[in-house]
Design an enzyme around this catalytic site. Structure first.
Site, PDB file in Angstrom:
ATOM      1  N   TYR B 107       0.838  -1.210   0.000  1.00  0.00           N
ATOM      2  CA  TYR B 107       0.000   0.000   0.000  1.00  0.00           C
ATOM      3  C   TYR B 107       0.862   1.245   0.000  1.00  0.00           C
ATOM      4  O   TYR B 107       1.892   1.303   0.683  1.00  0.00           O
ATOM      5  CB  TYR B 107      -0.876   0.042   1.253  1.00  0.00           C
ATOM      6  CG  TYR B 107      -2.087  -0.839   1.219  1.00  0.00           C
ATOM      7  CD1 TYR B 107      -3.275  -0.398   0.643  1.00  0.00           C
ATOM      8  CD2 TYR B 107      -2.063  -2.109   1.789  1.00  0.00           C
ATOM      9  CE1 TYR B 107      -4.405  -1.189   0.631  1.00  0.00           C
ATOM     10  CE2 TYR B 107      -3.195  -2.915   1.781  1.00  0.00           C
ATOM     11  CZ  TYR B 107      -4.358  -2.454   1.200  1.00  0.00           C
ATOM     12  OH  TYR B 107      -5.473  -3.248   1.190  1.00  0.00           O
ATOM     13  N   TYR B 146      -1.191  -9.837   0.686  1.00  0.00           N
ATOM     14  CA  TYR B 146      -0.121  -9.356   1.554  1.00  0.00           C
ATOM     15  C   TYR B 146      -0.248  -9.922   2.965  1.00  0.00           C
ATOM     16  O   TYR B 146      -1.338 -10.271   3.422  1.00  0.00           O
ATOM     17  CB  TYR B 146      -0.057  -7.822   1.586  1.00  0.00           C
ATOM     18  CG  TYR B 146      -1.273  -7.148   2.145  1.00  0.00           C
ATOM     19  CD1 TYR B 146      -1.418  -6.946   3.518  1.00  0.00           C
ATOM     20  CD2 TYR B 146      -2.275  -6.681   1.311  1.00  0.00           C
ATOM     21  CE1 TYR B 146      -2.530  -6.320   4.033  1.00  0.00           C
ATOM     22  CE2 TYR B 146      -3.394  -6.053   1.817  1.00  0.00           C
ATOM     23  CZ  TYR B 146      -3.519  -5.881   3.179  1.00  0.00           C
ATOM     24  OH  TYR B 146      -4.629  -5.274   3.666  1.00  0.00           O
ATOM     25  N   HIS B 159      -7.677  -8.109  -2.651  1.00  0.00           N
ATOM     26  CA  HIS B 159      -8.968  -7.440  -2.420  1.00  0.00           C
ATOM     27  C   HIS B 159      -8.891  -5.965  -2.759  1.00  0.00           C
ATOM     28  O   HIS B 159      -7.809  -5.361  -2.775  1.00  0.00           O
ATOM     29  CB  HIS B 159      -9.415  -7.605  -0.957  1.00  0.00           C
ATOM     30  CG  HIS B 159      -8.511  -6.944   0.026  1.00  0.00           C
ATOM     31  ND1 HIS B 159      -7.355  -7.522   0.487  1.00  0.00           N
ATOM     32  CD2 HIS B 159      -8.572  -5.732   0.638  1.00  0.00           C
ATOM     33  CE1 HIS B 159      -6.751  -6.714   1.334  1.00  0.00           C
ATOM     34  NE2 HIS B 159      -7.461  -5.609   1.443  1.00  0.00           N
TER      35      HIS B 159
END
Lengths: 199, 241
Positions: B107, B146, B159
């Site tokens: 992220y 992850y 997702h």
């Protein structure tokens, strides 16, 4: 066999996770510049009717820790008790704000217009309130609650009057700390657990 | 604005608030019951966002981080579907926001320290308004799985996070979309905060070859149902009648 109801089920909720800011408050996550500005930075524009109120607080977990990754949204009426979109509503009040607990201190701040009393369809009046919706890592479905104000007459509010344990009413009432300044802490668990709503 | 009272939420379709296998939920779930009441104007109205909010690349995560200068790396996919209410009616002109990790599961967030590298050409957020029929679409890259610190070796399935408004604040919903066939779905404690298999399946987007574009991108379809509205049969009646 009876007839079949044709309502669909609502899509199940899932936690917003620790990185909710990427999608909802990108500049908070370090994604400055992807949008011109974060959504819901202020629930009103300068020149809105009414008194400005600043509410600060924290969201505490069951151990008393102020959560650093909570995201909150608020929705409210204007100073006359009208929601944006309703006839006669103040065009300078958008009513919606989105804000995060500070990553270092866990404290949030909402600077808004103090809402007016809101009429229910059955003719009863609700005391001035701000609706809050809280999401975070570890919260599987967003939590609804309300901010009421200590210096308003809350005695006839239909929602507050449904709270059986009268001492719990105080968990929904922001405490005045200075003119125009209020404190509203949210406790997810424990002896002074905030009243959460299913509305 | 909603045109009738919101029907109460059926909490049995939703995850349980406290699930020890999702450790963070243990200290973040209220222990006391929710206070129920009929929805009020605060839940039946909600913020509305106009088309002027949305930039031309806002729903294209492959290009929006670099403003079109260079594409993100990964499996190119179209994610599309319809936002509807419990009657099956499309919810038009409502805001849909998404966020996700990059192709390696990393992220772009100051708090993410996973060793997989950032993609310099990928930000990871997008937004769009539904059309008059409630449809939306995003072009993005498929996010990677992850690891996360929960139990000893927990990995999130691939997702995409979704945030949807609807027309009333009481319809507000955040959820996650998973991908058909991902074997991590069945091992994920966040997925399994939802106790009904049938409800979990509703978060799994099927591959949609009908909307894939040859030599360009694959497609996945993800429909979302928001709370519905009752018809206004009787108004202004004293409580309890």
């Amino acid at each position: 066999m009876v007839q079949k109801l044709d309502w669909l089920d609502e899509t199940p909720s899932q936690t917003a996770g620790p990185y909710v800011h990427i999608g909802c408050i990108p500049s908070f996550a370090g994604l400055t510049g992807i949008y011109p500005e974060d959504l819901g930075r202020s629930p009103f524009a300068e020149g809105a009717e009414g008194e400005v109120a600043t509410v600060t607080g924290s969201v505490f977990d069951g151990t008393g820790w102020a959560m650093r990754d909570a995201m909150l949204e608020s929705w409210q009426a204007d100073a006359a008790g009208r929601f944006p979109g309703q006839a006669g509503a103040d065009p300078k009040v958008t009513g919606f704000a989105r804000f995060a607990a500070d990553a270092d201190t866990g404290e949030f701040t909402l600077r808004t217009i103090r809402p007016g009393s809101v009429l229910l369809p059955d003719g009863r009046w609700q005391a001035p309130h701000i609706s809050l919706w809280i999401v975070a890592r570890g919260i599987n479905i967003g939590l609804q609650t309300r901010i009421y104000f200590e210096d308003a007459d809350n005695s006839a509010d239909p929602l507050l009057n449904r709270i059986e344990q009268r001492q719990r009413v105080q968990t929904l009432v922001a405490k005045k700390t200075a003119p125009g300044q209020y404190r509203f802490d949210i406790r997810l668990q424990g002896e002074t657990e905030t009243v959460f709503l299913d509305l | 604005m909603a045109d009738g009272p919101l029907i109460p939420r059926d909490r049995s379709v939703h995850p349980v608030p406290l699930d020890p296998d999702y450790k963070t939920s243990v200290v973040r779930a209220p222990r006391l019951p929710l206070l129920s009441m009929d929805a009020t104007p605060a839940e039946e109205t909600g913020p509305r966002f106009g088309a002027s909010l949305i930039g031309p690349l806002d729903n294209n995560l492959i290009l929006n981080w670099t403003k079109g200068a260079a594409p993100a790396i990964g499996e190119r996919i179209l994610v599309h579907g319809r936002i509807m209410d419990q009657t099956g009616r499309g919810v038009p002109e409502t805001l849909v926001e998404i966020w996700q990790a990059n192709a390696g599961g990393r992220y772009r967030h100051v708090k993410d320290s996973y060793m997989a590298p950032l993609d310099p050409n990928f930000g990871g957020c997008g937004r769009t308004l539904t059309d008059e029929a409630g449809r939306y679409q995003f072009l993005t890259i498929r996010p990677g799985a992850y690891p996360w610190p929960n139990r000893g070796n927990d990995w999130r399935p691939m997702h995409i996070h979704f945030s949807v408004f609807g027309h009333g604040f009481g319809q507000r919903l955040i959820t996650q979309m998973y991908f058909e066939g991902d074997p991590l779905i069945d091992r994920c404690p966040i997925v399994h905060t939802i106790k009904s298999r049938a409800q979990i399946d509703r978060l799994v987007a099927p591959l949609d070859m009908g909307q894939a574009r040859p030599l360009d991108f694959l497609a996945y379809k993800f429909d979302i149902v928001l709370r519905g509205l009752r018809q206004t049969m009787f108004e202004n009646r004293p409580e309890g009648m």
